[in-house]
Every structure is written in structure tokens, then in C-alpha cells.
Write an enzyme that holds these catalytic residues in place. Structure first.
Site, PDB file in Angstrom:
ATOM      1  N   ASP A 126       0.839  -1.198   0.000  1.00 19.45           N
ATOM      2  CA  ASP A 126       0.000   0.000   0.000  1.00 19.45           C
ATOM      3  C   ASP A 126       0.874   1.247   0.000  1.00 19.45           C
ATOM      4  OD1 ASP A 126      -2.550  -1.270   0.058  1.00 19.45           O
ATOM      5  OD2 ASP A 126      -2.092  -1.886   2.088  1.00 19.45           O
ATOM      6  N   THR A 127       0.494   2.212  -0.823  1.00 20.13           N
ATOM      7  CA  THR A 127       1.388   3.295  -1.203  1.00 20.13           C
ATOM      8  C   THR A 127       0.561   4.495  -1.626  1.00 20.13           C
ATOM      9  OG1 THR A 127       2.988   1.677  -2.021  1.00 20.13           O
ATOM     10  CG2 THR A 127       3.212   3.885  -2.895  1.00 20.13           C
ATOM     11  N   ILE A 128       1.159   5.683  -1.649  1.00 24.26           N
ATOM     12  CA  ILE A 128       0.537   6.819  -2.325  1.00 24.26           C
ATOM     13  C   ILE A 128       1.470   7.299  -3.430  1.00 24.26           C
ATOM     14  CG2 ILE A 128      -0.750   7.539  -0.289  1.00 24.26           C
ATOM     15  CD1 ILE A 128       2.020   9.825  -1.503  1.00 24.26           C
ATOM     16  N   SER A 142       5.552   5.396   0.723  1.00 28.74           N
ATOM     17  CA  SER A 142       4.816   4.216   1.148  1.00 28.74           C
ATOM     18  C   SER A 142       5.197   3.708   2.533  1.00 28.74           C
ATOM     19  CB  SER A 142       5.073   3.098   0.131  1.00 28.74           C
ATOM     20  OG  SER A 142       4.474   1.890   0.509  1.00 28.74           O
TER      21      SER A 142
END
Length: 581
Positions: free
Chosen positions: A388-390, A407
Site C-alpha cells: 500500500d502506497t501513495i 509508502s
């Protein structure tokens, strides 16, 4: 070259009734859209000034505020990332790593920044095996590597920024102190982590409200994180890697039996690296070099290029089959050879060789899916036995572009919060292996294979900073985005909205395909041997992306992922503000 095509009206996801509309081939030249190929509504943003695109509007707006204060794309990206670290804590935070590709308009040069952290002193495969651990864990203290994000901000601002760190942290400090309404997609993701957060007292204090996760629209505050941001605002990187914050990180490490030392934090430095690239249909596509998976996106494109993808058609059976098979081949090599280059030498030139791709591409059977793919063998090397990351991107009025990804790796990272800081520590070390014969084996002060990758593509005067997050989804999603633009003429917003596939595993014929891909195409892929799992629209399975673009004629464009809460927000001209710095 200019990409200024008008976007034809497109329907909302809920109104999808015609698979033929979704699969219609676009016969326009690259970069120009003439048919309603995508059925997820919103059009790209256009302005002569700057744009920040992020998966949460408050973060994008914070970046734009910095542009309007006289900052550039680097300043805007750091400010937006700081707010993202607060408002989307499931995916990212300053307890994680950071990677950037920066396009400097005045020189036309690309700069790469690898701010991936290293494993603590004393943490090794032998140590974990001595404790009876046979596989690298996914959570807990042994997955915690030194967080690189803040050091990355500091290096980026020092080299290219214009404003002081205090200005860049100001929006994040405000929202952490005063609170922000939690947005819908983020609230949903947050809710799925309740049990894990509740199991750790420091995590529960920081990220739960009376024992529960916040609801969509509920105002959430993180005053401890505001304090951590203030230390960064006042002292830069030293406000994180030394003093109160560092002591808290070391405290949780000691409590959980970790091996991190003060020197591991204090001595960590990010690295400026040269991006690697390939060409595809006249576009130059750039990624960051190993230890990231970026090379897999470039290898996919090399494998796809000999096939007439444009003739096959958008969302056609032939095109998707080629891309899925190319993914398997590229990822087999990436998983085998990519590691920290201080400990191993990945054969980058050989892996990106066009003749090698052509030869490797002969393994793609147009009539059958491959369920087991072996990695390539390169001279001088021997074979050995999710996340999960932006992502956000920014462009300023001068055409400088930042492609930034940050992340915690897994949802809420390691699950461990440094007490009194509001900082969740990532679990990036979970990507190491304990196989001592493998190039990516866990070792002290070594960086693991890294999933998070920013990207950049250019053709003539057109420059696009883009990225699509989501663990090992990323490289395959990047290749699909490039093909959507280069083969099918989609603009950047349509390319983000287009239905995608993803294969998270490294063996077998399983593949997840979004319901936006026509049913008849999915059926035909099954007939070729693909084990197709259909995923409804607007899920997080296929990652969330953003993009900004310059057309070379002074107009800038922005696009934001329609599956998320975000937006591409343009900078306002200085109509009412005379005292911009």
C-alpha cells in the site's frame, strides 16, 4: 508535439451497458482521442500554471498553496506528501520510504532520488533463523528498515526547492492539530485495519478513536504527528533522525526485540541515481534503477513493442494476452536479479536490451497462456532458488515536474508506532528473503527489493510525470498506462481511468481483470488458458494513479485516479496576491 485533444463526453461507471463501447478501437494518432474509449467520467485539468495531483484533495491543495506562495514543483510535492502522510495513514507516512523522478525544465534533465532505507545493524537472515524464523515476516519489528522519506524530502528541497522546510510542513501541521474530515475510500481502507491497530497500544492511541476507526466525514486529529512535523520544520532531517523522534523509534525497537541503532538512523543518506529508460513507439519511458522494480515496466514494454498492439485494438483479446504474458516474463527476471546494488550487480543493460526482448518474446505463445515462466540466464550470473502506497505528481508554471511515490508498504506498515510521535513504521523489510543464496537476502544496512516506483515519459516536447501505486501491481500498471497513451491515443485522464488487469502472483495463470474490460474479451482470455478473476469497477485492486503533463506550448495538464478520493488541482494566477515570494 502537442496533446491537446478535446475529451468527448464519457459516461459514469454506473451507466456502463455497452461492452462494445468500452472496447472500441481508437484510430486517432498517438496522443489524440477521438472515441469514447473509457467509461469512467472526469476530464483532465488544463492550465498555464502549476498543478498538483494527489489521491486526497486536501493534500493536492496544500501543494498548490505552496505553488501560490512562490514555491516550485519540488516544494509543492513535499508539502502534498506531508499532508498525505497524515490524511492517508493506511497507505503512507513519514515512517516509510520515498522515490522521486524530477524533470528540470531549464536543463531538460531527469534526476532520480532513491530514499529507500536500509536494514538495521545486526539484522540478518542468520539472526532470524536463530530465532526459528524460516520465512521473512510481513509485520513486526524485523520488517522495519530505516525510514527514508524525511531524508528524501531534505535532499530534494536542498538541491531543487525554493522555500524553507517550515513553509512546506505548515499545511500538514495545521491539519494534524486542527483535524481533517476523513475521505470515503480512505475511511474504508482504514476500517479494515482495526484489529491490527487495536493489538498495539501505541498504534491504537494514534489511529483509533475510542477503539474504532474514524468514519467517512469524521474529523480526525493526530497531535503527536503534528509535533513530529514541527521538529522537521525546525530542524530538517535532524528533526527526524536525531533527537526525540529518533529516540522514540529506538524505544519501540528495543521493546520489540529489534536491532536498530542510533547510528543506523543518523548515518542514513538517500542516493541521487540516474534513471533508466527504454523507447516505446517513439516515447522515451524512464523509471528508477534497481533496487526498484521499475526495470520490469521497461522490460514489459520491450517485450510488447514487436507486437502490433494498435492494430490489435484497445481492450482486445490479443493485446491483453500479450501484455499479461509480457508481465510474467519481465517479473520473473525482476524477481531473480533485482537487489541493492551495493550488494549485487543487476545486469541492467542486458535486461533492457532490445535484441534480448525480441528473443525472450518468442516465448509468448499467441494461442496459449503460460502458467510457469523461468527467469532469463545472463552471463556471469547463476540462478538461485504486496503493498500500500501513495503516488502524487506536481508541475509548476515553469514546467518542472515531480513524480513522487511514498509508502509504508503493507497496510499500516509494520503495525508499530514510535511512541509519542504519531508515526507508523513501515514493513519494507518484509520484501527481503532469508534464502542466503539469493541476491535479495536480508543483511545489515542493505536495502530490499523495492516495489514503489515513480515514472516519466516524453516524446518531443510532451513530458508526462505519472505513477500507479499498489505493490507488485505497479510495473505492470505503468506499462498499461504507456500503451494506452502510445498505442491507443488516450489522454492522461483516460489512461488512468481505463480498465486494467493485474497479476499479483509470480506463477500460475491467474489474472485479475477489471469489469471495464468487455465480457467477450474476458471470455476469450479464459479460452486461451488464463484463469480470469473479474473485479468490479472502482476497487483498489488495480492501484491508484496520478499524472501531470506539459505539452511544450505552455499548457499544463493534470489527471487524477477516478477510483480514489483525489483530484488534480490547478494553481491560481496571482490576481489577488501581490506579495508572492
Amino acid at each position: 508535439m502537442s496533446i491537446r485533444s478535446a475529451l468527448v463526453p464519457i459516461a459514469l461507471v454506473a451507466a456502463v451497458t455497452s461492452p462494445d463501447l468500452i472496447g472500441q478501437r481508437n484510430t486517432a494518432p498517438p496522443g489524440r482521442s477521438s472515441a469514447p474509449l473509457v467509461v469512467v467520467g472526469r476530464s483532465k485539468v488544463a492550465t498555464k500554471y502549476g498543478i498538483v495531483a494527489a489521491s486526497q484533495p486536501l493534500a493536492a491543495r496544500a501543494g498548490v498553496q505552496v505553488l501560490e506562495r512562490g514555491g516550485n514543483a519540488v516544494d509543492a510535492a513535499i508539502a502534498a506528501n506531508a499532508v498525505m502522510a497524515l490524511v492517508e495513514p493506511y497507505f503512507d507516512g513519514i515512517g516509510g520510504d520515498l522515490f522521486v523522478i524530477y524533470y528540470e525544465a531549464k536543463t531538460g534533465k531527469l534526476h532520480g532520488l532513491n530514499a529507500g532505507g536500509w536494514a538495521p545493524t545486526g539484522l540478518s537472515a542468520a539472526l532470524l533463523k536463530s530465532k526459528g524464523i524460516e520465512r521473512m515476516p510481513n509485520k513486526g519489528i524485523y520488517t522495519v528498515t530505516v525510514p527514508g522519506a524525511v531524508a528524501g524530502w531534505d535532499a530534494l528541497r536542498a538541491k531543487f526547492g525554493k522555500l524553507p522546510m517550515s513553509d512546506l510542513m505548515a499545511p500538514a501541521i495545521f491539519y494534524a492539530d486542527n483535524g481533517f474530515p476523513v475521505s470515503e475510500v480512505i475511511a474504508d481502507a482504514w476500517s479494515r485495519a482495526k484489529d491490527g491497530l487495536a493489538a498495539e497500544p501505541y498504534a491504537a492511541k494514534a489511529f483509533l478513536v475510542n477503539g474504532r476507526t474514524p468514519n467517512a466525514g469524521e474529523v480526525f486529529k493526530n497531535p503527536d504527528l503534528a509535533g513530529s512535523f514541527r521538529l522537521i520544520a525546525e530542524h530538517g532531517r535532524n528533526g527526524f533522525y536525531e533527537g526525540k523522534t529518533a529516540e522514540a523509534i529506538l524505544q519501540i525497537s528495543r521493546e520489540k526485540g529489534g536491532t536498530m541503532t542510533a547510528a543506523d538512523l543518523r548515518e542514513y543518506q538517500p542516493e541521487w541515481v540516474e534513471p533508466i529508460s527504454t523507447t516505446y513507439r517513439g516515447w522515451t519511458v524512464s523509471e528508477l534503477p534497481p533496487n526498484t522494480q521499475g526495470i520490469a515496466a521497461l522490460m514489459m514494454l520491450n517485450l510488447m513493442e514487436p507486437f502490433p498492439m494498435g492494430e490489435y485494438g484497445f481492450h482486445s483479446t490479443k493485446a491483453l494476452h500479450v501484455m499479461i504474458e509480457a508481465k510474467k516474463l519481465a517479473y520473473a527476471d525482476m524477481l531473480r536479479y533485482v537487489a541493492d546494488q551495493k550488494f549485487a550487480k543487476t545486469p541492467v543493460a542486458a535486461m533492457l536490451s532490445k535484441p534480448h526482448a525480441k528473443e525472450r518474446g518468442r516465448l509468448i505463445d499467441p494461442a496459449k497462456a503460460a502458467c510457469n515462466v523461468e527467469p532469463s540466464v545472463f552471463d556471469g550470473l547463476t540462478n538461485t532458488g504486496g503493498g500500500d502506497t501513495i503516488y502524487l505528481s506536481a508541475i509548476d508554471k515553469d514546467g518542472n515536474i515531480v513524480s513522487l511515490i511514498q509508502s509504508l508498504y503493507g497496510n499500516f506498515g509494520s503495525g508499530l508506532v514510535a511512541p509519542g510521535t504519531g508515526i507508523m513504521l513501515h514493513n519494507r523489510g518484509g520484501l527481503f528473503t532469508l534464502d542466503e543464496k539469493h541476491v535479495n537476502v536480508l543483511a545489515p544496512r542493505k536495502r530490499p527489493l523495492h516495489t514503489i516506483i515513480p515514472a516519466f515519459m516524453q516524446k518531443g516536447d510532451v513530458k508526462i510525470g505519472f505513477g500507479i501505486m499498489g505493490g507488485f501491481n505497479q510495473a505492470q500498471a505503468h506499462a498499461q498506462f504507456v500503451a494506452d497513451v502510445a498505442d491507443y491515443g488516450l489522454d492522461i485522464q483516460q489512461a488512468l481511468a481505463a480498465g486494467r488487469f493485474t497479476k499479483g502472483s509470480f506463477a500460475g495463470c491467474d489474472v485479475q481483470i477489471e469489469a471495464l474490460v468487455p465480457d467477450k474479451v474476458r471470455t476469450a482470455l479464459m479460452a486461451l488458458g488464463h484463469d480470469v478473476r473479474i473485479v468490479p469497477p472502482r476497487s483498489g485492486v488495480f492501484g491508484y494513479g496520478q499524472a501531470v503533463m506539459s505539452d511544450g506550448a505552455g499548457v499544463h495538464f493534470g489527471a487524477s485516479e477516478p477510483r480514489h478520493d483525489g483530484a488534480a488541482i490547478p494553481e491560481a494566477p496571482p490576481i489577488f496576491t501581490r506579495d508572492r515570494k
